[in-house]
Motif scaffolding. Structure first.
Motif, PDB file in Angstrom:
ATOM      1  N   PHE A 155      -3.698   4.878  -0.149  1.00 48.75           N
ATOM      2  CA  PHE A 155      -4.093   6.173   0.394  1.00 48.75           C
ATOM      3  C   PHE A 155      -3.589   7.305  -0.506  1.00 48.75           C
ATOM      4  O   PHE A 155      -4.332   8.236  -0.833  1.00 48.75           O
ATOM      5  CB  PHE A 155      -3.540   6.329   1.820  1.00 48.75           C
ATOM      6  N   GLU A 156      -2.320   7.221  -0.910  1.00 47.03           N
ATOM      7  CA  GLU A 156      -1.744   8.253  -1.774  1.00 47.03           C
ATOM      8  C   GLU A 156      -2.478   8.349  -3.099  1.00 47.03           C
ATOM      9  O   GLU A 156      -2.753   9.442  -3.597  1.00 47.03           O
ATOM     10  CB  GLU A 156      -0.258   7.972  -2.008  1.00 47.03           C
ATOM     11  N   LEU A 157      -2.802   7.216  -3.696  1.00 48.88           N
ATOM     12  CA  LEU A 157      -3.538   7.202  -4.959  1.00 48.88           C
ATOM     13  C   LEU A 157      -4.896   7.880  -4.797  1.00 48.88           C
ATOM     14  O   LEU A 157      -5.313   8.679  -5.639  1.00 48.88           O
ATOM     15  CB  LEU A 157      -3.714   5.762  -5.458  1.00 48.88           C
ATOM     16  N   ALA A 158      -5.575   7.586  -3.698  1.00 49.74           N
ATOM     17  CA  ALA A 158      -6.883   8.179  -3.454  1.00 49.74           C
ATOM     18  C   ALA A 158      -6.785   9.695  -3.272  1.00 49.74           C
ATOM     19  O   ALA A 158      -7.575  10.450  -3.843  1.00 49.74           O
ATOM     20  CB  ALA A 158      -7.520   7.534  -2.224  1.00 49.74           C
ATOM     21  N   VAL A 159      -5.804  10.147  -2.505  1.00 47.64           N
ATOM     22  CA  VAL A 159      -5.680  11.573  -2.219  1.00 47.64           C
ATOM     23  C   VAL A 159      -5.163  12.348  -3.429  1.00 47.64           C
ATOM     24  O   VAL A 159      -5.751  13.352  -3.835  1.00 47.64           O
ATOM     25  CB  VAL A 159      -4.752  11.803  -0.994  1.00 47.64           C
ATOM     26  N   LEU A 160      -4.080  11.876  -4.019  1.00 43.43           N
ATOM     27  CA  LEU A 160      -3.446  12.618  -5.103  1.00 43.43           C
ATOM     28  C   LEU A 160      -4.276  12.641  -6.385  1.00 43.43           C
ATOM     29  O   LEU A 160      -4.306  13.641  -7.089  1.00 43.43           O
ATOM     30  CB  LEU A 160      -2.064  12.035  -5.409  1.00 43.43           C
ATOM     31  N   CYS A 161      -4.931  11.542  -6.685  1.00 44.81           N
ATOM     32  CA  CYS A 161      -5.632  11.422  -7.967  1.00 44.81           C
ATOM     33  C   CYS A 161      -7.145  11.460  -7.827  1.00 44.81           C
ATOM     34  O   CYS A 161      -7.865  11.266  -8.799  1.00 44.81           O
ATOM     35  CB  CYS A 161      -5.217  10.122  -8.655  1.00 44.81           C
ATOM     36  N   ASP A 162      -7.634  11.674  -6.619  1.00 43.32           N
ATOM     37  CA  ASP A 162      -9.075  11.704  -6.360  1.00 43.32           C
ATOM     38  C   ASP A 162      -9.746  10.438  -6.891  1.00 43.32           C
ATOM     39  O   ASP A 162     -10.791  10.475  -7.520  1.00 43.32           O
ATOM     40  CB  ASP A 162      -9.704  12.955  -6.970  1.00 43.32           C
ATOM     41  N   ALA A 163      -9.097   9.305  -6.648  1.00 47.48           N
ATOM     42  CA  ALA A 163      -9.614   8.018  -7.112  1.00 47.48           C
ATOM     43  C   ALA A 163     -10.373   7.337  -5.981  1.00 47.48           C
ATOM     44  O   ALA A 163     -10.073   7.550  -4.805  1.00 47.48           O
ATOM     45  CB  ALA A 163      -8.461   7.129  -7.570  1.00 47.48           C
ATOM     46  N   GLU A 164     -11.342   6.542  -6.349  1.00 46.08           N
ATOM     47  CA  GLU A 164     -12.051   5.727  -5.365  1.00 46.08           C
ATOM     48  C   GLU A 164     -11.300   4.410  -5.260  1.00 46.08           C
ATOM     49  O   GLU A 164     -11.216   3.650  -6.219  1.00 46.08           O
ATOM     50  CB  GLU A 164     -13.493   5.482  -5.803  1.00 46.08           C
ATOM     51  N   VAL A 165     -10.746   4.159  -4.079  1.00 44.07           N
ATOM     52  CA  VAL A 165      -9.886   3.005  -3.872  1.00 44.07           C
ATOM     53  C   VAL A 165     -10.440   2.148  -2.747  1.00 44.07           C
ATOM     54  O   VAL A 165     -10.830   2.657  -1.698  1.00 44.07           O
ATOM     55  CB  VAL A 165      -8.441   3.449  -3.514  1.00 44.07           C
ATOM     56  N   ALA A 166     -10.473   0.849  -2.986  1.00 42.69           N
ATOM     57  CA  ALA A 166     -10.829  -0.115  -1.944  1.00 42.69           C
ATOM     58  C   ALA A 166      -9.771  -1.216  -1.985  1.00 42.69           C
ATOM     59  O   ALA A 166      -9.390  -1.675  -3.054  1.00 42.69           O
ATOM     60  CB  ALA A 166     -12.216  -0.696  -2.182  1.00 42.69           C
ATOM     61  N   LEU A 167      -9.308  -1.597  -0.814  1.00 36.61           N
ATOM     62  CA  LEU A 167      -8.246  -2.584  -0.729  1.00 36.61           C
ATOM     63  C   LEU A 167      -8.584  -3.584   0.365  1.00 36.61           C
ATOM     64  O   LEU A 167      -8.879  -3.194   1.483  1.00 36.61           O
ATOM     65  CB  LEU A 167      -6.913  -1.882  -0.427  1.00 36.61           C
ATOM     66  N   LEU A 168      -8.572  -4.852   0.007  1.00 37.87           N
ATOM     67  CA  LEU A 168      -8.790  -5.934   0.967  1.00 37.87           C
ATOM     68  C   LEU A 168      -7.557  -6.818   0.966  1.00 37.87           C
ATOM     69  O   LEU A 168      -7.080  -7.222  -0.078  1.00 37.87           O
ATOM     70  CB  LEU A 168      -9.994  -6.799   0.558  1.00 37.87           C
ATOM     71  N   VAL A 169      -7.073  -7.132   2.165  1.00 37.88           N
ATOM     72  CA  VAL A 169      -5.916  -8.013   2.293  1.00 37.88           C
ATOM     73  C   VAL A 169      -6.227  -9.018   3.392  1.00 37.88           C
ATOM     74  O   VAL A 169      -6.632  -8.633   4.493  1.00 37.88           O
ATOM     75  CB  VAL A 169      -4.636  -7.225   2.656  1.00 37.88           C
ATOM     76  N   PHE A 170      -6.066 -10.285   3.072  1.00 38.24           N
ATOM     77  CA  PHE A 170      -6.210 -11.334   4.068  1.00 38.24           C
ATOM     78  C   PHE A 170      -4.815 -11.834   4.423  1.00 38.24           C
ATOM     79  O   PHE A 170      -4.053 -12.225   3.545  1.00 38.24           O
ATOM     80  CB  PHE A 170      -7.068 -12.495   3.551  1.00 38.24           C
ATOM     81  N   SER A 171      -4.500 -11.814   5.699  1.00 39.54           N
ATOM     82  CA  SER A 171      -3.188 -12.284   6.146  1.00 39.54           C
ATOM     83  C   SER A 171      -3.128 -13.803   6.026  1.00 39.54           C
ATOM     84  O   SER A 171      -4.171 -14.457   5.890  1.00 39.54           O
ATOM     85  CB  SER A 171      -2.951 -11.873   7.598  1.00 39.54           C
TER      86      SER A 171
END
Length: 174
Positions: free
Chosen positions: A48-64
């Motif tokens: 979230f911080e990377l997306a907001v601070l750097c205006d980056a398009e970020v997608a994150l998938l995590v499987f437990s």
């Protein structure tokens, strides 16, 4: 300043440092779950911080470890970011001129038309049904269970892809 008060001041200024974490699987199931939860939260916060601070398009998938999906996307739909990633990887493969490997089937799967996806999905569902009708499901070895898991994940992926495709078409029409 007196020596005793100087020693106290130095002790206050020294911060406790965390020790290095040994990178190995945590054997205790409860500790592993707690660590997963905390690390996952930290990872999503960083995304979230990377997306907001750097205006980056970020997608994150995590499987437990239990197989639950956790996802974050900085744009409205994680599918758009994934499609952009697929286009990027397909384009870079074309420019390098290398032959696609067996693992690179994702790119071609994304570009299939609806009929091929439908037939693949139908085939996967038939595979799942044949496994589900097996009376001795508990007695299957790990290789057969792993194959069943891959079929299920593949079917789920195709269904999600189809859903995203239909939602995008509805957005374009509406």
């Amino acid at each position: 300043m007196e020596p005793s008060s100087m020693a106290m001041g130095e002790a206050k200024n020294k911060k406790k440092r965390r020790g290095r974490v040994k990178l190995a699987r945590i054997e205790d199931k409860t500790s592993r779950q707690v660590r997963f939860s905390k690390r996952k939260s930290g990872l999503f916060k960083k995304a979230f911080e990377l997306a907001v601070l750097c205006d980056a398009e970020v997608a994150l998938l995590v499987f437990s470890p239990a197989g639950r999906l956790f996802e974050y996307s900085s744009c409205s739909c994680i599918g758009k970011t994934f499609k952009r990633y697929q286009q990027f990887t397909c384009t870079s493969k074309e420019t390098t001129g290398r032959q696609p490997k067996l693992e690179d089937t994702t790119c071609s799967n994304i570009q299939q038309n609806d009929e091929n996806i439908h037939s693949d999905l139908k085939s996967s569902i038939l595979d799942i049904a044949s496994w589900a009708n097996d009376e001795h499901l508990e007695q299957l070895d790990s290789n057969k269970l792993e194959k069943l898991e891959k079929v299920l994940l593949n079917a789920l992926s195709m269904i999600k892809s189809k859903k995203v495709h239909r939602l995008e078409n509805q957005d374009e029409l509406g």
